[in-house]
Design a protein around this motif. Structure first.
Motif, short mmCIF file in Angstrom:
data_model
loop_
_atom_site.label_atom_id
_atom_site.label_comp_id
_atom_site.label_asym_id
_atom_site.label_seq_id
_atom_site.Cartn_x
_atom_site.Cartn_y
_atom_site.Cartn_z
N UNK A 1 15.99 79.44 2.05
CA UNK A 1 15.57 80.51 1.16
C UNK A 1 14.16 80.98 1.46
N UNK A 2 13.89 82.21 1.05
CA UNK A 2 12.54 82.76 1.07
C UNK A 2 12.21 83.20 -0.34
N UNK A 3 11.00 82.90 -0.80
CA UNK A 3 10.59 83.25 -2.16
C UNK A 3 9.50 84.32 -2.12
N UNK A 4 9.61 85.30 -3.00
CA UNK A 4 8.59 86.32 -3.11
C UNK A 4 7.35 85.75 -3.78
N UNK A 5 6.27 86.53 -3.80
CA UNK A 5 5.00 86.06 -4.37
C UNK A 5 5.10 85.70 -5.85
N UNK A 6 6.06 86.28 -6.55
CA UNK A 6 6.17 86.03 -7.99
C UNK A 6 6.81 84.71 -8.36
N UNK A 7 7.22 83.91 -7.37
CA UNK A 7 7.85 82.62 -7.66
C UNK A 7 6.79 81.53 -7.54
#
Length: 273
Positions: free
Chosen positions: A135-141
């Motif tokens: 997975x890749x997480x955006x800055x808001x995670x």
């Protein structure tokens, strides 16, 4: 946040969603904090909900905003499903999607540009607890939610993060589509056995069990794949003769897999546009 305090909504309980749900119910995750949204309301899911204590609803209306909203519907259903989920995404809600080819920007266009989104690529062995999730997480995670997502997805296999969203296309090519490559190898090996004179049923059994056994040996052994390969290969022996063909620089298996994964990655990029 402790796992048993986590509230979670799963949208879509098909093969992949159902596999993840099964893994979650075996964790330290309070079933009463889990809600499954599935318009189909299949009888087996109704029975499971009654037995395990999670909520099963047909629509997102009246469902409270969760800590994590997991979206496990087919990519072609996104445009129909996402508008109805906007009420589920609050300021602290993290969205995790296991839909191939749907970029983070698509979810943020519906839920808000600041919404934390984790784009996840699973594979089908999750159905038997042997999945591979990346997975890749955006800055808001947040780091805390990243940890929670990793723990959730590890319940049905192995998990890893990648450093940029574009790499999800590479993940798709390697582990997402990878099981099909293995299944095809079983088919090809069985046909090769038939060509050598084996009965079809015997050739299929040998090919299938060889892949199953080798996979389990790889799973249980601390040795690398290359070391395990070398352990089977006696100098000048039968395996060495076969590997000389498979490992040829031109037209060998390595070259074919490289071409195959590039084709899969490029198609994943096309589907994301």
């Amino acid at each position: 946040m402790k796992m048993n305090e986590l509230s979670l909504v799963l949208v879509g309980a098909g093969k992949m969603g159902g596999a993840m749900l099964t893994g979650w119910l075996e964790m330290d995750l309070k079933a009463s904090n889990v809600t499954v949204i599935d318009p189909g309301q299949p009888e087996d899911m109704k029975a499971l909900a009654e037995k395990r204590g999670f909520s099963l609803v047909s629509s997102p209306e009246a469902v409270a905003q969760p800590d994590i909203l997991v979206i496990a519907v087919k990519p072609q259903m996104m445009a129909k499903v996402l508008p109805g989920l906007t009420g589920l995404v609050g300021p602290k809600t993290v969205v995790a999607s296991v839909a191939a080819g749907t970029p983070i920007a698509t979810f943020q266009s519906y839920f808000g540009a600041d919404t934390g989104v984790a784009r996840v690529m699973p594979n089908t062995p999750a159905q038997v607890g042997r999945g591979m999730f990346a997975a890749f997480a955006s800055d808001g995670v947040s780091a805390e939610m990243c940890e929670a997502i990793a723990e959730l997805l590890s319940s049905t296999g192995k998990f890893t993060w990648v450093g940029e969203e574009a790499l999800i296309d590479a993940v798709t090519a390697v582990s997402g589509s990878g099981p099909a490559y293995v299944f095809y190898m079983v088919e090809a090996l069985a046909k090769a056995g038939e060509a050598l004179g084996l009965e079809p049923d015997a050739a299929n059994l040998m090919a299938r069990q060889t892949i199953v056994g080798a996979g389990e040996l790889l799973n249980q052994s601390p040795l690398s794949a290359s070391t395990l390969r070398e352990n089977v290969t006696s100098p000048g022996g039968t395996t060495a003769a076969a590997l000389a063909v498979l490992m040829a620089e031109e037209g060998g298996l390595g070259e074919l897999l490289a071409k195959a994964t590039v084709a899969a990655r490029d198609r994943s990029i096309e589907l994301s546009k």
